[in-house]
Structures are given as C-alpha cells and as structure tokens.
Design a protein around this motif. Structure first.
Motif, mmCIF file in Angstrom:
data_model
loop_
_atom_site.group_PDB
_atom_site.id
_atom_site.type_symbol
_atom_site.label_atom_id
_atom_site.label_comp_id
_atom_site.label_asym_id
_atom_site.label_seq_id
_atom_site.Cartn_x
_atom_site.Cartn_y
_atom_site.Cartn_z
ATOM 1 N N HIS A 176 -8.839 6.666 0.587
ATOM 2 C CA HIS A 176 -8.161 7.393 -0.499
ATOM 3 C C HIS A 176 -6.723 7.707 -0.106
ATOM 4 C CE1 HIS A 176 -11.871 7.863 -2.733
ATOM 5 N NE2 HIS A 176 -12.447 8.097 -1.575
ATOM 6 N N PRO A 177 -5.846 6.711 -0.160
ATOM 7 C CA PRO A 177 -4.456 6.945 0.246
ATOM 8 C C PRO A 177 -3.728 7.940 -0.648
ATOM 9 C CG PRO A 177 -4.698 4.775 -0.750
ATOM 10 C CD PRO A 177 -6.079 5.336 -0.571
ATOM 11 N N GLU A 178 -4.307 8.272 -1.780
ATOM 12 C CA GLU A 178 -3.693 9.265 -2.649
ATOM 13 C C GLU A 178 -3.799 10.677 -2.067
ATOM 14 O OE1 GLU A 178 -7.939 8.623 -3.940
ATOM 15 O OE2 GLU A 178 -6.280 7.329 -3.419
ATOM 16 N N LEU A 179 -4.656 10.858 -1.056
ATOM 17 C CA LEU A 179 -4.748 12.159 -0.396
ATOM 18 C C LEU A 179 -3.476 12.388 0.415
ATOM 19 C CD1 LEU A 179 -8.438 12.159 0.896
ATOM 20 C CD2 LEU A 179 -7.479 13.499 -0.985
ATOM 21 N N ASN A 180 -2.908 13.545 0.267
ATOM 22 C CA ASN A 180 -1.665 13.894 0.932
ATOM 23 C C ASN A 180 -1.994 14.809 2.110
ATOM 24 O OD1 ASN A 180 0.676 15.532 1.578
ATOM 25 N ND2 ASN A 180 1.652 14.554 -0.188
ATOM 26 N N GLU B 150 4.041 9.834 5.862
ATOM 27 C CA GLU B 150 3.237 9.120 6.864
ATOM 28 C C GLU B 150 3.807 9.411 8.245
ATOM 29 O OE1 GLU B 150 0.234 7.712 8.048
ATOM 30 O OE2 GLU B 150 0.387 6.665 6.140
ATOM 31 N N TYR C 32 1.749 -0.415 1.057
ATOM 32 C CA TYR C 32 2.281 -0.575 -0.292
ATOM 33 C C TYR C 32 3.749 -0.164 -0.415
ATOM 34 C CZ TYR C 32 -2.614 -1.254 -1.356
ATOM 35 O OH TYR C 32 -3.895 -1.733 -1.372
ATOM 36 N N ARG D 292 -0.160 3.876 2.788
ATOM 37 C CA ARG D 292 1.182 4.254 2.343
ATOM 38 C C ARG D 292 2.232 3.275 2.865
ATOM 39 N NH1 ARG D 292 -1.049 9.472 3.668
ATOM 40 N NH2 ARG D 292 -1.555 10.540 1.738
#
Length: 134
Positions: free
Chosen positions: A82-86, A59, A36, A33
């Motif tokens: 998997h940075p899309e995991l929140n 973050e 990017y 996070r």
C-alpha cells in the motif's frame, strides 16, 4: 555509521559507495514511491549522515540499510503493498519519529509486539476514518 563517498542514480537503482570503497544499491522497484517517480523527482534528494531523503516523495533510505538483508516484516509487507500509506504522517499521528518508524518498517530495529499492535491499530483507525467518507 557508514561513511559515504559517492551517491549516484541509474535508471533502475540508487547506488552508494562508502569511503572505504564498498558499493551497494537499492532498486527502485522495491520502493513504490521511487518506482513510480519521474527521473526529476528521483534526482531531487537530500542526504545527511544517516541516509537519503526524497522530500517530494516522502521516502527515506538509510545508508546502513544498503548493506543489510531486508527482513520482510509485517509492516514492510503492508507498506510495500500500500504505497499510498504515508509513513511520515502515520509517525506524526503516533508521536513517533519518522526515522524510527522507517527502521521498524525496514526491520533494522526490533519491533516489540506491543509497538507493532499500536502502529497497526493506528493504520486501521485511518482506514476506518476513510471508510466513513461519502
């Protein structure tokens, strides 16, 4: 608790200096996070006695974590891959504090096999729910 005297950002890392003069950094490259994020997003952070939080990016970095070697736990590898995991949303689904889940992910708190299974099961449920969307 680590007493912080100064926080600053470079193009590649966030740095801290403790009140007693120790310096440490965390590289943005290790946190998707932050990696990017735009410069403006990285500069939009909040602090408290325990760490740094980027609300827009969801973050968190604990000050103590800057000085501990990171254990690459199963959860750590999963969240990095998997940075899309929140993490905040997953913690809410589990009825767990976001900071506790962050400690588990970073390996700064010991995760029991039962708790790890509970977290991984919840992540799998999210995947199954997403798989049903047409």
């Amino acid at each position: 608790m680590v007493q912080i005297g100064k926080i600053w950002l470079t193009d590649t890392a966030v740095w801290i200096q403790t009140a007693d003069g120790r310096k440490a950094c965390e590289n943005f490259e290790e946190y998707p996070r932050l990696r990017y994020a735009t410069k403006q997003q990285r500069e939009n952070y909040e602090t408290d006695a325990f760490g740094i939080h980027w609300p827009e990016l969801d973050e968190d970095l604990s000050f103590e974590g800057f000085f501990h070697k990171r254990k690459e736990t199963t959860l750590y590898k999963l969240f990095i891959a998997h940075p899309e995991l929140n993490a905040a949303a997953i913690a809410r689904r589990l009825g767990m504090g976001q900071s506790l889940l962050a400690h588990y992910i970073n390996g700064t708190k010991t995760l029991t096999p039962e708790r790890e299974k509970l977290i991984l099961t919840e992540i799998k449920k999210i995947g199954q729910e997403l798989a049903t969307i047409i």
